[in-house]
Design an enzyme around this catalytic site. Structure first.
Site, PDB file in Angstrom:
ATOM      1  N   ASP A 152     -26.096  60.858  62.132  1.00  0.00           N
ATOM      2  CA  ASP A 152     -26.283  61.671  63.319  1.00  0.00           C
ATOM      3  C   ASP A 152     -26.811  63.046  62.918  1.00  0.00           C
ATOM      4  O   ASP A 152     -26.510  63.549  61.825  1.00  0.00           O
ATOM      5  CB  ASP A 152     -24.957  61.841  64.068  1.00  0.00           C
ATOM      6  CG  ASP A 152     -24.437  60.537  64.642  1.00  0.00           C
ATOM      7  OD1 ASP A 152     -25.256  59.623  64.858  1.00  0.00           O
ATOM      8  OD2 ASP A 152     -23.214  60.428  64.859  1.00  0.00           O
ATOM      9  N   ARG A 153     -27.536  63.657  63.827  1.00  0.00           N
ATOM     10  CA  ARG A 153     -28.146  64.964  63.550  1.00  0.00           C
ATOM     11  C   ARG A 153     -27.121  66.002  63.094  1.00  0.00           C
ATOM     12  O   ARG A 153     -27.372  66.764  62.152  1.00  0.00           O
ATOM     13  CB  ARG A 153     -28.864  65.465  64.814  1.00  0.00           C
ATOM     14  CG  ARG A 153     -29.514  66.835  64.660  1.00  0.00           C
ATOM     15  CD  ARG A 153     -30.301  67.200  65.902  1.00  0.00           C
ATOM     16  NE  ARG A 153     -30.964  68.472  65.756  1.00  0.00           N
ATOM     17  CZ  ARG A 153     -31.839  68.968  66.616  1.00  0.00           C
ATOM     18  NH1 ARG A 153     -32.147  68.276  67.701  1.00  0.00           N
ATOM     19  NH2 ARG A 153     -32.397  70.141  66.414  1.00  0.00           N
TER      20      ARG A 153
END
Length: 325
Positions: A152-153
């Protein structure tokens, strides 16, 4: 005369036949996928049409879209019109390229191990001009770089990047077969239940009211997911955990923690507004999830383990909580 079919200006403006030599990194890929990767601006329909017409040849022979290219193959490609790249599209600057290069923990002939900083997407898209993979491609001489898996970012930590197509397949097969081992450091809000050391809850991807991607527990429509948790330290209002995902579902650790009443600190998707505001008032400014350890087998057959140090901003939040005990 400018514009005359025989003039130099006209000849330079017309696309011409290209001959592409297949490097070892690309060996084994389907011809259609190879061409779509090389000519990203050309519609798929055009690629398939020129292959079907016999205008694309491998070693001077007609081939089908599913032909597996080999190292040293000479691929003839007819003139293809690619739309010009938009001039206003942002490109990774030297500063971010240097930052990403500094994040490379290990280089091997077949792969890179990168310690991704929080806040950087793994690839561009959905409003992000470029991510980790585009930045690595811009700052290195590698002819082939592809993500093996995702983070995930807002999650920091270890991510694998393949430098050869054969390595990409071998490494991705391990993730699919669940023969890799991942360990995360995670800080959750609340008192983690003493008796809970494994969460088995099926997960389903859904779309939120604003169109954002979310994941929820769904016994009826979810896919099997399992995470092991171990308490490392307890703080007033928070618990530091070690998490070992035994499956690889989207947002798995985040949703499995949240379904126990202990969402990840700083998680804007799954943390309620009051808890998020309290976290930010105390100085919290990141998702407290870090991919700390990764074990896998290299394409050469060696079982290896890599570890990414806990980032300074993550450690600073832990130290802050420790002062309030």
């Amino acid at each position: 005369m400018p514009g005359h079919p025989g003039s130099h200006d006209s000849a330079e403006s017309r696309p011409s036949v290209q001959w592409l030599e297949v490097a070892p990194e690309w060996a084994g890929q389907r011809l259609d996928n190879f061409l779509m990767g090389r000519f990203r601006g050309v519609p798929k329909s055009v690629i398939y049409r020129v292959i079907r017409k016999g205008a694309v040849r491998a070693n001077r022979k007609r081939v089908k879209p599913d032909y597996r290219i080999a190292a040293g193959d000479s691929i003839r490609v007819p003139p293809l019109h690619e739309p010009e790249q938009k001039p206003d599209r942002a490109q990774p600057g030297r500063r971010v390229q240097r930052r990403m290069q500094a994040a490379v923990l290990h280089e091997a002939p077949d792969f890179l191990v990168v310690n991704k900083p929080a806040g950087i997407a793994v690839h561009g898209g959905s409003g992000v001009d470029f991510g980790l993979i585009e930045t690595l491609r811009a700052g290195r001489d590698d002819r082939y770089l592809e993500l093996v898996h995702r983070l995930d970012r807002d999650t920091s930590g270890l991510i694998l990047v393949a430098r050869r197509r054969s390595a990409l397949k071998a490494l991705q097969d391990q993730f699919r077969q669940k023969s890799t081992h991942k360990v995360y450091r995670v800080l959750v809000v609340g008192e983690w239940p003493q008796a809970v050391n494994r969460v088995e809850a099926p997960l389903q991807r859904v779309t939120g009211g604003t169109g954002e991607r979310l994941v929820r527990v769904s016994a009826e429509q979810g896919k099997a997911a399992r995470t092991d948790f171990r308490v490392l330290e307890r703080f007033p209002g928070y618990t530091l955990l070690e998490a070992r995902p035994l499956t690889g579902r989207t947002h798995q650790i985040r949703v499995h923690a949240a379904c126990q009443g202990c969402p990840v600190a700083g998680d804007a998707k799954y943390l309620d507004g009051a808890s998020q505001a309290a976290w930010q008032r105390g100085g919290g400014d990141r998702l407290m999830l870090h991919a700390q350890q990764l074990t896998f087998e290299t394409p050469a057959g060696e079982r290896v383990t890599f570890e990414a140090p806990v980032p300074d901003d993550f450690e600073a939040q832990i130290q802050r909580l420790g002062k309030h005990q």
